[in-house]
Write a protein that holds these residues in place. Structure first.
Motif, PDB file in Angstrom:
ATOM      1  N   GLN A   1      -3.422  -1.745  -2.851  1.00  0.00           N
ATOM      2  CA  GLN A   1      -4.587  -2.556  -2.495  1.00  0.00           C
ATOM      3  C   GLN A   1      -5.093  -3.350  -3.696  1.00  0.00           C
ATOM      4  OE1 GLN A   1      -3.980   0.539  -1.616  1.00  0.00           O
ATOM      5  NE2 GLN A   1      -4.919   1.101   0.342  1.00  0.00           N
ATOM      6  N   SER A   2      -5.028  -2.745  -4.882  1.00  0.00           N
ATOM      7  CA  SER A   2      -5.479  -3.426  -6.088  1.00  0.00           C
ATOM      8  C   SER A   2      -4.591  -4.620  -6.413  1.00  0.00           C
ATOM      9  CB  SER A   2      -5.500  -2.455  -7.268  1.00  0.00           C
ATOM     10  OG  SER A   2      -5.865  -3.124  -8.463  1.00  0.00           O
ATOM     11  N   ILE A   3      -3.284  -4.480  -6.236  1.00  0.00           N
ATOM     12  CA  ILE A   3      -2.377  -5.602  -6.465  1.00  0.00           C
ATOM     13  C   ILE A   3      -2.773  -6.784  -5.592  1.00  0.00           C
ATOM     14  CG2 ILE A   3       0.003  -6.421  -6.186  1.00  0.00           C
ATOM     15  CD1 ILE A   3       0.917  -3.557  -6.856  1.00  0.00           C
ATOM     16  N   LEU A   4      -3.047  -6.499  -4.319  1.00  0.00           N
ATOM     17  CA  LEU A   4      -3.371  -7.561  -3.364  1.00  0.00           C
ATOM     18  C   LEU A   4      -4.761  -8.141  -3.591  1.00  0.00           C
ATOM     19  CD1 LEU A   4      -1.943  -5.935  -0.107  1.00  0.00           C
ATOM     20  CD2 LEU A   4      -0.892  -7.757  -1.459  1.00  0.00           C
ATOM     21  N   ASN A   5      -5.737  -7.260  -3.737  1.00  0.00           N
ATOM     22  CA  ASN A   5      -7.134  -7.718  -3.761  1.00  0.00           C
ATOM     23  C   ASN A   5      -7.607  -8.175  -5.130  1.00  0.00           C
ATOM     24  OD1 ASN A   5      -7.488  -7.149  -1.005  1.00  0.00           O
ATOM     25  ND2 ASN A   5      -7.893  -5.003  -1.442  1.00  0.00           N
ATOM     26  N   ASP A   6      -7.134  -7.524  -6.185  1.00  0.00           N
ATOM     27  CA  ASP A   6      -7.628  -7.840  -7.527  1.00  0.00           C
ATOM     28  C   ASP A   6      -6.792  -8.904  -8.238  1.00  0.00           C
ATOM     29  OD1 ASP A   6      -9.490  -5.848  -7.054  1.00  0.00           O
ATOM     30  OD2 ASP A   6      -8.324  -4.297  -8.097  1.00  0.00           O
ATOM     31  N   TYR A   7      -5.560  -9.114  -7.776  1.00  0.00           N
ATOM     32  CA  TYR A   7      -4.679 -10.052  -8.485  1.00  0.00           C
ATOM     33  C   TYR A   7      -4.104 -11.125  -7.556  1.00  0.00           C
ATOM     34  CZ  TYR A   7      -5.118  -6.538 -12.102  1.00  0.00           C
ATOM     35  OH  TYR A   7      -5.635  -5.680 -13.029  1.00  0.00           O
ATOM     36  N   TYR A   8      -3.474 -10.718  -6.475  1.00  0.00           N
ATOM     37  CA  TYR A   8      -2.838 -11.717  -5.598  1.00  0.00           C
ATOM     38  C   TYR A   8      -3.870 -12.659  -4.972  1.00  0.00           C
ATOM     39  CZ  TYR A   8      -0.365 -13.854  -1.736  1.00  0.00           C
ATOM     40  OH  TYR A   8       0.138 -14.765  -0.855  1.00  0.00           O
ATOM     41  N   LYS A   9      -5.003 -12.138  -4.558  1.00  0.00           N
ATOM     42  CA  LYS A   9      -6.036 -13.010  -3.994  1.00  0.00           C
ATOM     43  C   LYS A   9      -6.456 -14.075  -5.009  1.00  0.00           C
ATOM     44  CE  LYS A   9      -8.524 -10.660  -0.284  1.00  0.00           C
ATOM     45  NZ  LYS A   9      -9.806 -10.006   0.115  1.00  0.00           N
ATOM     46  N   GLY A  10      -6.525 -13.661  -6.285  1.00  0.00           N
ATOM     47  CA  GLY A  10      -6.881 -14.628  -7.323  1.00  0.00           C
ATOM     48  C   GLY A  10      -5.836 -15.710  -7.463  1.00  0.00           C
ATOM     49  N   ILE A  11      -4.555 -15.339  -7.345  1.00  0.00           N
ATOM     50  CA  ILE A  11      -3.486 -16.324  -7.428  1.00  0.00           C
ATOM     51  C   ILE A  11      -3.559 -17.301  -6.265  1.00  0.00           C
ATOM     52  CG2 ILE A  11      -0.974 -16.634  -7.243  1.00  0.00           C
ATOM     53  CD1 ILE A  11      -0.631 -13.985  -8.738  1.00  0.00           C
ATOM     54  N   ILE A  12      -3.667 -16.777  -5.056  1.00  0.00           N
ATOM     55  CA  ILE A  12      -3.598 -17.615  -3.864  1.00  0.00           C
ATOM     56  C   ILE A  12      -4.817 -18.537  -3.756  1.00  0.00           C
ATOM     57  CG2 ILE A  12      -4.768 -16.168  -2.139  1.00  0.00           C
ATOM     58  CD1 ILE A  12      -1.341 -17.842  -1.678  1.00  0.00           C
ATOM     59  N   ASN A  13      -5.916 -18.162  -4.365  1.00  0.00           N
ATOM     60  CA  ASN A  13      -7.113 -18.990  -4.307  1.00  0.00           C
ATOM     61  C   ASN A  13      -7.335 -19.815  -5.581  1.00  0.00           C
ATOM     62  OD1 ASN A  13      -8.048 -18.282  -1.688  1.00  0.00           O
ATOM     63  ND2 ASN A  13      -8.692 -16.309  -2.468  1.00  0.00           N
TER      64      ASN A  13
ATOM     65  N   GLN B   1       0.822  -1.209   0.000  1.00  0.00           N
ATOM     66  CA  GLN B   1       0.000   0.000   0.000  1.00  0.00           C
ATOM     67  C   GLN B   1       0.862   1.268   0.000  1.00  0.00           C
ATOM     68  OE1 GLN B   1      -0.313  -2.682   1.860  1.00  0.00           O
ATOM     69  NE2 GLN B   1      -2.413  -3.081   2.532  1.00  0.00           N
ATOM     70  N   ASP B   2       2.115   1.143   0.464  1.00  0.00           N
ATOM     71  CA  ASP B   2       3.011   2.306   0.483  1.00  0.00           C
ATOM     72  C   ASP B   2       3.399   2.754  -0.924  1.00  0.00           C
ATOM     73  OD1 ASP B   2       2.985   2.268   3.256  1.00  0.00           O
ATOM     74  OD2 ASP B   2       4.794   1.029   3.400  1.00  0.00           O
ATOM     75  N   LEU B   3       3.142   1.903  -1.913  1.00  0.00           N
ATOM     76  CA  LEU B   3       3.461   2.274  -3.302  1.00  0.00           C
ATOM     77  C   LEU B   3       2.418   3.214  -3.897  1.00  0.00           C
ATOM     78  CD1 LEU B   3       4.597  -1.202  -4.727  1.00  0.00           C
ATOM     79  CD2 LEU B   3       6.046   0.685  -3.932  1.00  0.00           C
ATOM     80  N   ASN B   4       1.289   3.391  -3.194  1.00  0.00           N
ATOM     81  CA  ASN B   4       0.244   4.295  -3.691  1.00  0.00           C
ATOM     82  C   ASN B   4       0.823   5.690  -3.930  1.00  0.00           C
ATOM     83  OD1 ASN B   4      -1.344   2.100  -3.107  1.00  0.00           O
ATOM     84  ND2 ASN B   4      -2.588   3.103  -1.544  1.00  0.00           N
ATOM     85  N   GLY B   5       0.605   6.212  -5.131  1.00  0.00           N
ATOM     86  CA  GLY B   5       1.082   7.544  -5.456  1.00  0.00           C
ATOM     87  C   GLY B   5       2.571   7.626  -5.698  1.00  0.00           C
ATOM     88  N   ARG B   6       3.266   6.515  -5.611  1.00  0.00           N
ATOM     89  CA  ARG B   6       4.714   6.495  -5.834  1.00  0.00           C
ATOM     90  C   ARG B   6       5.057   5.698  -7.095  1.00  0.00           C
ATOM     91  NH1 ARG B   6       4.283   6.322  -0.055  1.00  0.00           N
ATOM     92  NH2 ARG B   6       5.508   8.008   0.921  1.00  0.00           N
ATOM     93  N   TRP B   7       4.572   4.438  -7.139  1.00  0.00           N
ATOM     94  CA  TRP B   7       4.829   3.643  -8.344  1.00  0.00           C
ATOM     95  C   TRP B   7       3.961   4.140  -9.492  1.00  0.00           C
ATOM     96  CZ3 TRP B   7       8.072  -0.841  -7.944  1.00  0.00           C
ATOM     97  CH2 TRP B   7       8.248  -1.534  -9.148  1.00  0.00           C
ATOM     98  N   ALA B   8       2.721   4.452  -9.157  1.00  0.00           N
ATOM     99  CA  ALA B   8       1.785   4.970 -10.163  1.00  0.00           C
ATOM    100  C   ALA B   8       1.187   6.269  -9.644  1.00  0.00           C
ATOM    101  CB  ALA B   8       0.682   3.953 -10.427  1.00  0.00           C
ATOM    102  N   VAL B   9       0.975   7.220 -10.539  1.00  0.00           N
ATOM    103  CA  VAL B   9       0.427   8.525 -10.161  1.00  0.00           C
ATOM    104  C   VAL B   9      -0.886   8.737 -10.911  1.00  0.00           C
ATOM    105  CG1 VAL B   9       0.854  11.001 -10.136  1.00  0.00           C
ATOM    106  CG2 VAL B   9       2.753   9.419  -9.735  1.00  0.00           C
ATOM    107  N   PRO B  10      -1.990   9.112 -10.256  1.00  0.00           N
ATOM    108  CA  PRO B  10      -2.063   9.391  -8.816  1.00  0.00           C
ATOM    109  C   PRO B  10      -1.979   8.152  -7.952  1.00  0.00           C
ATOM    110  CG  PRO B  10      -4.237   9.558  -9.795  1.00  0.00           C
ATOM    111  CD  PRO B  10      -3.278   9.366 -10.943  1.00  0.00           C
ATOM    112  N   GLY B  11      -2.298   6.986  -8.484  1.00  0.00           N
ATOM    113  CA  GLY B  11      -2.056   5.738  -7.769  1.00  0.00           C
ATOM    114  C   GLY B  11      -2.921   5.518  -6.548  1.00  0.00           C
ATOM    115  N   VAL B  12      -4.131   6.049  -6.535  1.00  0.00           N
ATOM    116  CA  VAL B  12      -5.037   5.833  -5.407  1.00  0.00           C
ATOM    117  C   VAL B  12      -5.432   4.344  -5.361  1.00  0.00           C
ATOM    118  CG1 VAL B  12      -7.262   6.410  -4.383  1.00  0.00           C
ATOM    119  CG2 VAL B  12      -5.928   8.182  -5.557  1.00  0.00           C
ATOM    120  N   GLY B  13      -5.168   3.683  -4.235  1.00  0.00           N
ATOM    121  CA  GLY B  13      -5.514   2.270  -4.094  1.00  0.00           C
ATOM    122  C   GLY B  13      -4.653   1.331  -4.917  1.00  0.00           C
ATOM    123  N   TYR B  14      -3.493   1.797  -5.375  1.00  0.00           N
ATOM    124  CA  TYR B  14      -2.651   0.983  -6.250  1.00  0.00           C
ATOM    125  C   TYR B  14      -2.213  -0.319  -5.569  1.00  0.00           C
ATOM    126  CZ  TYR B  14       1.314  -0.395  -9.192  1.00  0.00           C
ATOM    127  OH  TYR B  14       2.186  -1.101  -9.997  1.00  0.00           O
TER     128      TYR B  14
END
Length: 220
Positions: free
Chosen positions: A207-219, A192-205
């Motif tokens: 969280q999206s990695i974890l919830n929209d992609y990683y959760k899909g991988i782990i499940n 979550q610390d990458l919000n606004g840093r890796w991507a701009v404006p990067g709101v929820g960036y």
């Protein structure tokens, strides 16, 4: 006891839901017709994310097979210059070398490339899996000669944010020093610390990695 008897005992030990149709008794077949919900196979357990899954650094939880399976489920024909299995293996090799979570780094690559469909500024020939150097809609960003180098650069760029320790091999991330010189002794610890840093404006960036992609991988 012969082989057929062993097989018969194995079938008898199954629940009615696990048995093949031909192995059901007449009564079980009637029950399957009247109450089909009782014969549905059990659903796989959903794995909940732990607090450690917020951290950029750490060991993998998902397997390489889960990463590949989730990718191909969402895009059977990824635009890659190696097989999906090889690319995932590179993430795990580079992640274990540096301490970066390889499974979540791969989830980030899925987000950045649209499951390796691309379609934006970056093109597949760049072997650039995280938008490195892509600062606008007209700037393609960094090119890497091989997929392995592209993965190494991605992992090193995460390391630049997450650790003051330099990689123990050659630095191929063209923006590594830019990040390290900017952050000095400061580091980021959570995705979550990458919000606004890796991507701009990067709101929820992150969280999206974890919830929209990683959760899909782990499940998967």
């Amino acid at each position: 006891m012969d082989r057929n008897e062993v097989a018969d005992e194995g079938v008898e030990a199954m629940s009615a839901a696990e048995k093949p149709e031909k192995a059901l008794s007449l009564q079980e077949r009637i029950q399957r017709i009247l109450h089909p919900e009782d014969f549905m196979p059990p659903k796989p357990a959903v794995v909940a994310m732990s607090n450690d899954d917020n951290m950029i650094m750490g060991g993998a939880v998902a397997t390489q097979e889960q990463c590949v399976r989730y990718l191909l489920r969402n895009n059977p024909y990824p635009k890659l210059n190696v097989s999906p299995q090889e690319l995932v293996a590179y993430y795990y090799e580079e992640g274990s070398r540096t301490g970066i979570r390889p499974d979540i780094a791969f989830a980030q690559a899925l987000k950045e490339t649209g499951y390796f469909r691309y379609g934006g500024t970056v093109v597949p020939a760049q072997n650039n899996y995280c938008g490195l150097g892509t600062t606008s809609a007209t700037v393609r960003g960094a090119y890497f000669a091989t997929p392995r180098l592209g993965v190494k650069a991605h992992i090193q760029h995460l390391l630049a944010y997450a650790s003051t320790e330099k990689p123990d091999d050659n630095i191929v991330d063209p923006r590594y020093d830019l990040v390290r010189n900017s952050y000095g002794e400061k580091t980021l610890t959570r995705w979550q610390d990458l919000n606004g840093r890796w991507a701009v404006p990067g709101v929820g960036y992150g969280q999206s990695i974890l919830n929209d992609y990683y959760k899909g991988i782990i499940n998967s």
